[in-house]
Motif scaffolding. Sequence first.
Motif, PDB file in Angstrom:
ATOM      1  N   GLU A 282      39.736  36.851  25.494  1.00 41.40           N
ATOM      2  CA  GLU A 282      39.057  38.019  24.933  1.00 41.40           C
ATOM      3  C   GLU A 282      38.073  38.609  25.929  1.00 41.40           C
ATOM      4  OE1 GLU A 282      37.230  37.274  21.173  1.00 41.40           O
ATOM      5  OE2 GLU A 282      39.082  36.549  20.280  1.00 41.40           O
ATOM      6  N   ARG A 283      37.316  37.744  26.611  1.00 42.65           N
ATOM      7  CA  ARG A 283      36.351  38.236  27.599  1.00 42.65           C
ATOM      8  C   ARG A 283      37.050  38.956  28.738  1.00 42.65           C
ATOM      9  NH1 ARG A 283      32.180  33.162  28.240  1.00 42.65           N
ATOM     10  NH2 ARG A 283      31.162  33.407  26.232  1.00 42.65           N
ATOM     11  N   LEU A 284      38.160  38.403  29.198  1.00 39.36           N
ATOM     12  CA  LEU A 284      38.905  39.027  30.289  1.00 39.36           C
ATOM     13  C   LEU A 284      39.477  40.374  29.863  1.00 39.36           C
ATOM     14  CD1 LEU A 284      39.749  38.668  33.196  1.00 39.36           C
ATOM     15  CD2 LEU A 284      41.767  37.463  32.421  1.00 39.36           C
ATOM     16  N   GLN A 285      39.946  40.475  28.624  1.00 42.51           N
ATOM     17  CA  GLN A 285      40.453  41.754  28.129  1.00 42.51           C
ATOM     18  C   GLN A 285      39.348  42.799  28.086  1.00 42.51           C
ATOM     19  OE1 GLN A 285      42.130  40.475  24.404  1.00 42.51           O
ATOM     20  NE2 GLN A 285      44.191  40.356  25.248  1.00 42.51           N
ATOM     21  N   ILE A 286      38.148  42.390  27.685  1.00 47.92           N
ATOM     22  CA  ILE A 286      37.021  43.319  27.646  1.00 47.92           C
ATOM     23  C   ILE A 286      36.659  43.776  29.054  1.00 47.92           C
ATOM     24  CG2 ILE A 286      34.539  43.479  27.167  1.00 47.92           C
ATOM     25  CD1 ILE A 286      35.088  41.608  24.751  1.00 47.92           C
ATOM     26  N   ILE A 287      36.661  42.830  29.993  1.00 48.04           N
ATOM     27  CA  ILE A 287      36.334  43.170  31.378  1.00 48.04           C
ATOM     28  C   ILE A 287      37.356  44.136  31.954  1.00 48.04           C
ATOM     29  CG2 ILE A 287      36.225  42.217  33.716  1.00 48.04           C
ATOM     30  CD1 ILE A 287      34.904  39.735  32.429  1.00 48.04           C
ATOM     31  N   VAL A 288      38.627  43.879  31.700  1.00 48.68           N
ATOM     32  CA  VAL A 288      39.681  44.759  32.218  1.00 48.68           C
ATOM     33  C   VAL A 288      39.564  46.148  31.601  1.00 48.68           C
ATOM     34  CG1 VAL A 288      42.174  45.155  32.254  1.00 48.68           C
ATOM     35  CG2 VAL A 288      41.270  42.907  32.815  1.00 48.68           C
ATOM     36  N   ALA A 289      39.308  46.221  30.306  1.00 53.15           N
ATOM     37  CA  ALA A 289      39.153  47.520  29.651  1.00 53.15           C
ATOM     38  C   ALA A 289      37.935  48.262  30.192  1.00 53.15           C
ATOM     39  CB  ALA A 289      39.019  47.329  28.141  1.00 53.15           C
ATOM     40  N   GLU A 290      36.854  47.528  30.427  1.00 57.69           N
ATOM     41  CA  GLU A 290      35.643  48.141  30.984  1.00 57.69           C
ATOM     42  C   GLU A 290      35.903  48.657  32.391  1.00 57.69           C
ATOM     43  OE1 GLU A 290      31.593  46.418  32.803  1.00 57.69           O
ATOM     44  OE2 GLU A 290      32.005  45.793  30.754  1.00 57.69           O
ATOM     45  N   ARG A 291      36.623  47.879  33.156  1.00 51.39           N
ATOM     46  CA  ARG A 291      36.917  48.260  34.542  1.00 51.39           C
ATOM     47  C   ARG A 291      37.783  49.514  34.591  1.00 51.39           C
ATOM     48  NH1 ARG A 291      36.101  50.022  38.822  1.00 51.39           N
ATOM     49  NH2 ARG A 291      37.397  49.552  40.597  1.00 51.39           N
TER      50      ARG A 291
ATOM     51  N   GLU B 260      40.690  43.422  43.717  1.00 52.30           N
ATOM     52  CA  GLU B 260      41.211  44.435  44.626  1.00 52.30           C
ATOM     53  C   GLU B 260      41.770  45.606  43.829  1.00 52.30           C
ATOM     54  OE1 GLU B 260      44.735  44.817  47.964  1.00 52.30           O
ATOM     55  OE2 GLU B 260      43.972  42.846  47.438  1.00 52.30           O
ATOM     56  N   GLN B 261      41.330  46.799  44.164  1.00 51.75           N
ATOM     57  CA  GLN B 261      41.830  48.015  43.533  1.00 51.75           C
ATOM     58  C   GLN B 261      42.908  48.581  44.445  1.00 51.75           C
ATOM     59  OE1 GLN B 261      40.548  49.225  40.571  1.00 51.75           O
ATOM     60  NE2 GLN B 261      42.078  50.830  40.522  1.00 51.75           N
ATOM     61  N   LYS B 262      44.175  48.467  44.019  1.00 48.74           N
ATOM     62  CA  LYS B 262      45.277  48.907  44.874  1.00 48.74           C
ATOM     63  C   LYS B 262      45.624  50.372  44.669  1.00 48.74           C
ATOM     64  CE  LYS B 262      47.508  44.572  45.754  1.00 48.74           C
ATOM     65  NZ  LYS B 262      48.753  43.921  45.994  1.00 48.74           N
ATOM     66  N   ASP B 263      45.485  50.833  43.470  1.00 49.89           N
ATOM     67  CA  ASP B 263      45.836  52.207  43.145  1.00 49.89           C
ATOM     68  C   ASP B 263      44.966  52.621  41.970  1.00 49.89           C
ATOM     69  OD1 ASP B 263      47.157  54.576  43.314  1.00 49.89           O
ATOM     70  OD2 ASP B 263      49.107  53.822  42.698  1.00 49.89           O
ATOM     71  N   ASP B 264      45.145  53.826  41.491  1.00 48.50           N
ATOM     72  CA  ASP B 264      44.352  54.279  40.349  1.00 48.50           C
ATOM     73  C   ASP B 264      44.606  53.445  39.101  1.00 48.50           C
ATOM     74  OD1 ASP B 264      43.128  56.219  41.803  1.00 48.50           O
ATOM     75  OD2 ASP B 264      44.489  57.820  41.185  1.00 48.50           O
TER      76      ASP B 264
ATOM     77  N   ILE C  95      46.356  50.306  39.216  1.00 48.02           N
ATOM     78  CA  ILE C  95      46.694  48.919  39.534  1.00 48.02           C
ATOM     79  C   ILE C  95      45.467  48.207  40.091  1.00 48.02           C
ATOM     80  CG2 ILE C  95      48.102  47.384  40.946  1.00 48.02           C
ATOM     81  CD1 ILE C  95      50.249  49.535  40.980  1.00 48.02           C
ATOM     82  N   SER C  96      45.083  47.151  39.409  1.00 48.93           N
ATOM     83  CA  SER C  96      43.971  46.305  39.861  1.00 48.93           C
ATOM     84  C   SER C  96      44.450  44.868  39.886  1.00 48.93           C
ATOM     85  CB  SER C  96      42.783  46.415  38.904  1.00 48.93           C
ATOM     86  OG  SER C  96      42.359  47.748  38.804  1.00 48.93           O
ATOM     87  N   VAL C  97      43.991  44.118  40.883  1.00 52.51           N
ATOM     88  CA  VAL C  97      44.394  42.729  41.023  1.00 52.51           C
ATOM     89  C   VAL C  97      43.145  41.855  41.001  1.00 52.51           C
ATOM     90  CG1 VAL C  97      45.521  41.033  42.509  1.00 52.51           C
ATOM     91  CG2 VAL C  97      46.422  43.364  42.375  1.00 52.51           C
ATOM     92  N   LEU C  98      43.140  40.903  40.082  1.00 53.32           N
ATOM     93  CA  LEU C  98      42.090  39.901  40.013  1.00 53.32           C
ATOM     94  C   LEU C  98      42.712  38.589  40.464  1.00 53.32           C
ATOM     95  CD1 LEU C  98      39.180  39.222  39.114  1.00 53.32           C
ATOM     96  CD2 LEU C  98      40.150  38.611  36.909  1.00 53.32           C
ATOM     97  N   GLU C  99      42.221  38.058  41.588  1.00 56.54           N
ATOM     98  CA  GLU C  99      42.810  36.857  42.169  1.00 56.54           C
ATOM     99  C   GLU C  99      41.833  35.698  42.038  1.00 56.54           C
ATOM    100  OE1 GLU C  99      44.578  35.284  46.435  1.00 56.54           O
ATOM    101  OE2 GLU C  99      44.037  37.374  46.191  1.00 56.54           O
ATOM    102  N   LEU C 100      42.341  34.577  41.547  1.00 57.63           N
ATOM    103  CA  LEU C 100      41.542  33.373  41.366  1.00 57.63           C
ATOM    104  C   LEU C 100      42.207  32.233  42.119  1.00 57.63           C
ATOM    105  CD1 LEU C 100      39.294  31.747  39.879  1.00 57.63           C
ATOM    106  CD2 LEU C 100      40.971  31.365  38.092  1.00 57.63           C
ATOM    107  N   ASN C 101      41.470  31.640  43.065  1.00 65.67           N
ATOM    108  CA  ASN C 101      41.953  30.486  43.809  1.00 65.67           C
ATOM    109  C   ASN C 101      40.989  29.334  43.580  1.00 65.67           C
ATOM    110  OD1 ASN C 101      44.240  31.667  45.151  1.00 65.67           O
ATOM    111  ND2 ASN C 101      42.776  32.803  46.382  1.00 65.67           N
ATOM    112  N   VAL C 102      41.531  28.202  43.130  1.00 62.72           N
ATOM    113  CA  VAL C 102      40.718  27.020  42.862  1.00 62.72           C
ATOM    114  C   VAL C 102      41.249  25.877  43.716  1.00 62.72           C
ATOM    115  CG1 VAL C 102      39.909  25.397  41.127  1.00 62.72           C
ATOM    116  CG2 VAL C 102      40.321  27.776  40.492  1.00 62.72           C
ATOM    117  N   LYS C 103      40.375  25.316  44.536  1.00 61.43           N
ATOM    118  CA  LYS C 103      40.748  24.156  45.329  1.00 61.43           C
ATOM    119  C   LYS C 103      40.373  22.916  44.503  1.00 61.43           C
ATOM    120  CE  LYS C 103      40.118  24.081  49.752  1.00 61.43           C
ATOM    121  NZ  LYS C 103      39.510  23.983  51.098  1.00 61.43           N
TER     122      LYS C 103
END
Length: 87
Positions: free
Chosen positions: A20-29, A67-71, A73-81
């Motif tokens: 739910e939090r991620l959906q809110i963040i994406v909508a806000e963005r 990363e904002q690739k286009d108007d 398209i947005s990419v949220l990348e998560l890398n966990v070691k």
Amino acid sequence: MSLLEFFRPQKKTSASLAKERLQIIVAERRSADDPAPSYLPQLKEDILKVIGKYVDVEPSMVDLSFEQKDDDISVLELNVKLPDEDK
């Protein structure tokens, strides 16, 4: 839905709350024109808390980038070691 479920709703799991939090963040963005996301530090902290329930991780082990690739398209990348298991 039964009558009891209406008056006594079930507790939300951490996964559904994070979704739910991620959906809110994406909508806000999508609605904002600001190119620098201000929510990434808080999002990283929330992700660390969730991962920390299962694995001992330090903040330096988690990399979160946006990363904002286009108007539209947005990419949220998560890398966990993940730490190596002690044998």
